[in-house]
Design an enzyme around this catalytic site. Structure first.
Site, PDB file in Angstrom:
ATOM      1  N   THR A   2      27.282 -17.068  28.534  1.00 35.51           N
ATOM      2  CA  THR A   2      27.176 -15.610  28.493  1.00 35.51           C
ATOM      3  C   THR A   2      26.676 -15.094  29.831  1.00 35.51           C
ATOM      4  OG1 THR A   2      26.426 -13.802  27.092  1.00 35.51           O
ATOM      5  CG2 THR A   2      24.758 -15.377  27.756  1.00 35.51           C
ATOM      6  N   GLY A 157      32.346 -10.408  34.034  1.00 36.17           N
ATOM      7  CA  GLY A 157      33.372 -10.644  33.020  1.00 36.17           C
ATOM      8  C   GLY A 157      34.756 -10.834  33.607  1.00 36.17           C
ATOM      9  N   CYS A 160      34.027 -14.737  35.313  1.00 40.37           N
ATOM     10  CA  CYS A 160      33.543 -15.864  34.510  1.00 40.37           C
ATOM     11  C   CYS A 160      34.298 -15.963  33.184  1.00 40.37           C
ATOM     12  CB  CYS A 160      32.045 -15.698  34.244  1.00 40.37           C
ATOM     13  SG  CYS A 160      31.351 -16.993  33.207  1.00 40.37           S
ATOM     14  N   THR A 163      32.370 -15.140  29.850  1.00 43.15           N
ATOM     15  CA  THR A 163      31.808 -13.793  29.739  1.00 43.15           C
ATOM     16  C   THR A 163      32.937 -12.830  29.432  1.00 43.15           C
ATOM     17  OG1 THR A 163      30.094 -14.334  31.366  1.00 43.15           O
ATOM     18  CG2 THR A 163      30.533 -12.001  31.006  1.00 43.15           C
TER      19      THR A 163
END
Length: 174
Positions: A2, A157, A160, A163
Site C-alpha cells: 500500500t 498509484g 506502484c 497501490t
C-alpha cells in the site's frame, strides 16, 4: 502492500492512503480503509503491511491512547515498548503512521518510534514515490496539505503496482 502519506502544513495535518489489498501478485480488494481517526477524532492513523497485523496494532495503539489520555508520543512509546517485549507483537508485519495536532510519528515493525524530518511520512510499497512527490510539492508550491497528499498518492498509484487510486484521506485542523 500500500501507500500511506502524511503531510503537515499551515495548521493542517493530513494522512491519506490507497485502498488496495494484495496477496502476492493478486489484487484481493480495492477499497480497504487503511486510514482512520482515533481517540475522539483527535488522532489520525494509517497502516501499511499485513491487514490483520495492522488491525491488531490499531487496537493496541488505540488502547494506549485511551490509557494515556490521547498523548500521542507517550502512547506510541508505550506501544513500542510492548512491541519489543511481547513475542506475538514481534511477529507482526506492519507500520503505522500516526499524527495529532502536535506530532507526526512512524511506529515501525521493530518497535521503533520515529519523528520524521519536515513532518512528512510516507510508508508502504509506494511510499518513496509519494514522498518524492510530496517533498517536491512542499518545496515548490503553496498547495495545502490535503492537495499535496492527494497528488502524492495519485503519483504513487500511477507508478506502484501495489497501490491503487481509491484514496481515503483524513484531515485534522489545528
Amino acid at each position: 502492500m500500500t501507500t500511506i502519506l502524511s503531510v503537515r502544513r499551515d495548521g493542517q495535518v493530513v494522512i491519506g492512503g490507497d485502498g488496495q489489498v494484495s496477496l502476492g501478485n493478486t489484487v484481493m480488494k480495492g477499497n480497504a480503509r487503511k486510514v482512520r481517526r482515533l481517540y475522539k477524532n483527535q488522532v489520525l492513523a494509517g497502516f501499511a503491511g499485513g491487514t490483520a497485523d495492522a488491525f491488531t496494532l490499531f487496537e493496541r495503539f488505540e488502547a494506549k491512547l485511551e490509557s494515556h489520555n490521547g498523548q500521542l508520543t507517550r502512547a506510541a512509546v508505550e506501544l513500542a515498548k510492548d512491541w519489543r517485549t511481547d513475542r506475538s507483537l514481534r511477529r507482526l508485519e506492519a507500520l503505522l503512521a500516526v499524527a495529532d495536532k502536535e506530532a507526526s510519528l512512524i511506529i515501525t515493525g521493530n518497535g521503533d518510534v520515529i519523528q520524521p524530518e519536515d513532518d512528512l511520512i510516507a510508508i508502504g510499497s509506494g511510499g518513496m514515490y509519494a514522498q518524492a512527490a510530496a517533498r517536491a510539492l512542499l518545496e515548490n508550491t503553496q498547495l495545502d496539505a490535503r492537495n499535496i497528499v492527494e497528488k502524492g498518492l495519485k503519483i504513487a498509484g500511477d507508478i506502484c503496482v501495489y497501490t491503487n487510486q481509491n484514496h481515503t484521506i483524513e484531515v485534522l485542523d489545528y
